[in-house]
Design a protein around this motif. Structure first.
Motif, PDB file in Angstrom:
ATOM      1  N   TYR A  89       0.823  -1.226   0.000  1.00  0.00           N
ATOM      2  CA  TYR A  89       0.000   0.000   0.000  1.00  0.00           C
ATOM      3  C   TYR A  89       0.852   1.269   0.000  1.00  0.00           C
ATOM      4  N   LYS A  90       2.192   1.086  -0.043  1.00  0.00           N
ATOM      5  CA  LYS A  90       3.061   2.278  -0.093  1.00  0.00           C
ATOM      6  C   LYS A  90       3.418   2.581  -1.537  1.00  0.00           C
ATOM      7  N   SER A  91       3.532   3.862  -1.864  1.00  0.00           N
ATOM      8  CA  SER A  91       3.930   4.237  -3.217  1.00  0.00           C
ATOM      9  C   SER A  91       5.449   4.253  -3.290  1.00  0.00           C
ATOM     10  N   ALA A  92       5.961   4.555  -4.479  1.00  0.00           N
ATOM     11  CA  ALA A  92       7.418   4.592  -4.648  1.00  0.00           C
ATOM     12  C   ALA A  92       7.992   5.920  -4.137  1.00  0.00           C
ATOM     13  N   ILE A  93       7.119   6.852  -3.789  1.00  0.00           N
ATOM     14  CA  ILE A  93       7.604   8.168  -3.329  1.00  0.00           C
ATOM     15  C   ILE A  93       8.026   8.062  -1.867  1.00  0.00           C
ATOM     16  N   LYS A  94       9.236   8.468  -1.591  1.00  0.00           N
ATOM     17  CA  LYS A  94       9.744   8.396  -0.205  1.00  0.00           C
ATOM     18  C   LYS A  94       9.288   9.640   0.562  1.00  0.00           C
ATOM     19  N   PRO A  95       8.733   9.454   1.750  1.00  0.00           N
ATOM     20  CA  PRO A  95       8.284  10.614   2.541  1.00  0.00           C
ATOM     21  C   PRO A  95       9.426  11.585   2.830  1.00  0.00           C
TER      22      PRO A  95
ATOM     23  N   VAL B  46       1.818   6.973  11.278  1.00  0.00           N
ATOM     24  CA  VAL B  46       0.429   6.988  10.784  1.00  0.00           C
ATOM     25  C   VAL B  46       0.377   6.273   9.434  1.00  0.00           C
ATOM     26  N   LEU B  47       1.357   6.567   8.585  1.00  0.00           N
ATOM     27  CA  LEU B  47       1.430   5.890   7.282  1.00  0.00           C
ATOM     28  C   LEU B  47       1.526   4.369   7.489  1.00  0.00           C
ATOM     29  N   ASN B  48       2.376   3.962   8.413  1.00  0.00           N
ATOM     30  CA  ASN B  48       2.521   2.518   8.670  1.00  0.00           C
ATOM     31  C   ASN B  48       1.227   1.915   9.198  1.00  0.00           C
ATOM     32  N   ALA B  49       0.566   2.637  10.079  1.00  0.00           N
ATOM     33  CA  ALA B  49      -0.676   2.110  10.661  1.00  0.00           C
ATOM     34  C   ALA B  49      -1.761   1.987   9.585  1.00  0.00           C
ATOM     35  N   ILE B  50      -1.835   2.961   8.699  1.00  0.00           N
ATOM     36  CA  ILE B  50      -2.837   2.897   7.622  1.00  0.00           C
ATOM     37  C   ILE B  50      -2.566   1.689   6.732  1.00  0.00           C
ATOM     38  N   THR B  51      -1.309   1.499   6.354  1.00  0.00           N
ATOM     39  CA  THR B  51      -1.001   0.392   5.439  1.00  0.00           C
ATOM     40  C   THR B  51      -1.232  -0.965   6.122  1.00  0.00           C
ATOM     41  N   LYS B  52      -0.960  -1.017   7.428  1.00  0.00           N
ATOM     42  CA  LYS B  52      -1.229  -2.274   8.163  1.00  0.00           C
ATOM     43  C   LYS B  52      -2.725  -2.541   8.220  1.00  0.00           C
TER      44      LYS B  52
ATOM     45  N   TYR C 133       1.992   9.121  -0.491  1.00  0.00           N
ATOM     46  CA  TYR C 133       2.882   8.042  -0.054  1.00  0.00           C
ATOM     47  C   TYR C 133       2.208   6.669  -0.048  1.00  0.00           C
ATOM     48  N   THR C 134       0.966   6.624  -0.483  1.00  0.00           N
ATOM     49  CA  THR C 134       0.279   5.328  -0.557  1.00  0.00           C
ATOM     50  C   THR C 134      -0.003   4.977  -2.020  1.00  0.00           C
ATOM     51  N   SER C 135      -0.329   3.708  -2.218  1.00  0.00           N
ATOM     52  CA  SER C 135      -0.599   3.247  -3.585  1.00  0.00           C
ATOM     53  C   SER C 135      -2.099   3.177  -3.878  1.00  0.00           C
ATOM     54  N   VAL C 136      -2.933   3.630  -2.917  1.00  0.00           N
ATOM     55  CA  VAL C 136      -4.371   3.662  -3.196  1.00  0.00           C
ATOM     56  C   VAL C 136      -4.668   4.953  -3.963  1.00  0.00           C
ATOM     57  N   TYR C 137      -5.889   5.103  -4.447  1.00  0.00           N
ATOM     58  CA  TYR C 137      -6.228   6.359  -5.095  1.00  0.00           C
ATOM     59  C   TYR C 137      -6.033   7.485  -4.098  1.00  0.00           C
TER      60      TYR C 137
ATOM     61  N   GLY D 204       3.115   6.513  18.900  1.00  0.00           N
ATOM     62  CA  GLY D 204       4.060   5.685  19.671  1.00  0.00           C
ATOM     63  C   GLY D 204       3.564   4.251  19.827  1.00  0.00           C
ATOM     64  N   ASP D 205       2.316   4.004  19.441  1.00  0.00           N
ATOM     65  CA  ASP D 205       1.750   2.644  19.494  1.00  0.00           C
ATOM     66  C   ASP D 205       1.142   2.339  18.119  1.00  0.00           C
ATOM     67  N   PRO D 206       2.018   2.138  17.102  1.00  0.00           N
ATOM     68  CA  PRO D 206       1.505   1.985  15.735  1.00  0.00           C
ATOM     69  C   PRO D 206       0.601   0.768  15.546  1.00  0.00           C
TER      70      PRO D 206
END
Ligand SMILES: Cc1ncc(C[n+]2csc(CCOP(=O)(O)OP(=O)(O)O)c2C)c(N)n1
Ligand code: SF4
Length: 279
Positions: free
Chosen positions: A15-21, A32-38, A65-69, A181-183
């Motif tokens: 769910y991550k795009s190729a663009i690096k944050p 937050v990005l990690n939690a969304i993708t999880k 930074y995600t691969s969704v629309y 702090g608690d992803p």
């Protein structure tokens, strides 16, 4: 020989795009990005069935930074864009994300009405109690005495909002507070928010080490809400009022009719208005 192909398991990194944050090192927004993708991987949602809409700010970069629309929109207008999208494409899972400035200052009016409208979407405010992108001004969640500067000598002098209190008063049907702090806990909360039918609000305490380095202490201040989730708005109001805006958990969840334009309602043909207003 018959070949049985194992189902392809979708992973958080898919769910991550190729663009690096380009967030600063230590910024809570990474979590937050990690939690969304999880959460999306847990729910096994195909990328093409999900849209992430954001406003403007460091946090709002998340859509790219995600691969969704995605739609990296206009400051304070993410919820309006999301409502339009959900009205037109009800089958999509719609996520909305942005900062406390974006969602509660310029976008505050949209926030209140999104709460009472109760369209089926999940709204994440990445709350760092500061305008990060524009270099550190007070936001609606900043303490009155923080940010001594030429712009706000001695601090803004204005009491902050408790976003959960605002959401409850405005009629939100799902209110949670998470912490970067608690992803994993945040990911579980997002799963519950996405599964909730209606407008789910997830205030996420997301430190800004650049302009608010003292927030790195949040890991010692944040604690889990002691009580179970309630569906009683009076009880929720008391609990939120008594809290210092640092307890995490799903604070309130109830069932309210979900608003979806055109669903179960008659839809007016726009040309009918033309006749009404004809001189
Ligand atoms: C209409 C409009 N007004 C003001 C701005 C300037 N601006 C850009 S981001 C921002 C605030 C960012 O703060 P926040 O939403 O809390 O997000 P953060 O950067 O902290 O993640 C402002 C005021 C803008 N881009 N557009
Ligand atoms: S300025 Fe703050 S909010 Fe923006 S990327 Fe840096 S740490 Fe994150």
């Amino acid at each position: 020989m018959n070949q049985t192909s194992a189902p392809i398991q979708i992973r958080p990194k898919d769910y991550k795009s190729a663009i690096k944050p380009i967030w600063c090192p230590g910024c809570g927004d990474f979590a937050v990005l990690n939690a969304i993708t999880k959460a999306l991987a847990f729910l096994e949602l195909p990328q093409e069935n999900v849209a992430l809409i954001s406003g403007i700010g460091c946090s709002s970069r998340i859509a790219a930074y995600t691969s969704v629309y995605g739609f990296h929109g206009v400051h304070g207008r993410a919820l309006a864009l999301a409502a339009g999208l959900k009205a037109a494409r009800r089958e999509l899972t719609v996520l909305v994300a942005g900062g406390d400035g974006d969602g509660l200052s310029i976008g505050g009016n949209h926030f209140m009405h999104a709460c009472r409208r109760n369209m089926d979407m999940t709204y994440i405010i990445m709350d760092n109690r500061v305008y990060g992108m524009t270099k550190g001004q007070a936001s609606p969640t900043t303490a009155a005495d923080w940010g001594d500067s030429k712009l706000t000598p001695g601090g803004s002098g204005i009491r902050p909002f408790q976003p959960a209190q605002l959401a409850l008063a405005a009629g939100a049907s799902f209110i949670a507070r998470g912490f970067t702090g608690d992803p994993n806990g945040l990911a579980r909360m997002l799963v519950a928010a996405i599964e909730h039918p209606g407008f789910s609000f997830v205030q996420t305490l997301s430190p800004c080490p650049t302009f608010r380095p003292e927030q790195m202490n949040w890991k010692h201040q944040v604690r889990a809400f002691e009580e179970e989730t309630t569906s009683d708005p009076l009880l929720a109001a008391q609990r939120i009022q008594a809290d210092d805006d640092m307890s995490t958990g799903i604070l309130y969840q109830t069932e309210v009719p979900v608003f979806q334009p055109g669903q179960g309602r008659s839809v007016t043909d726009v040309s009918a208005f033309e006749n009404e207003f004809e001189l």
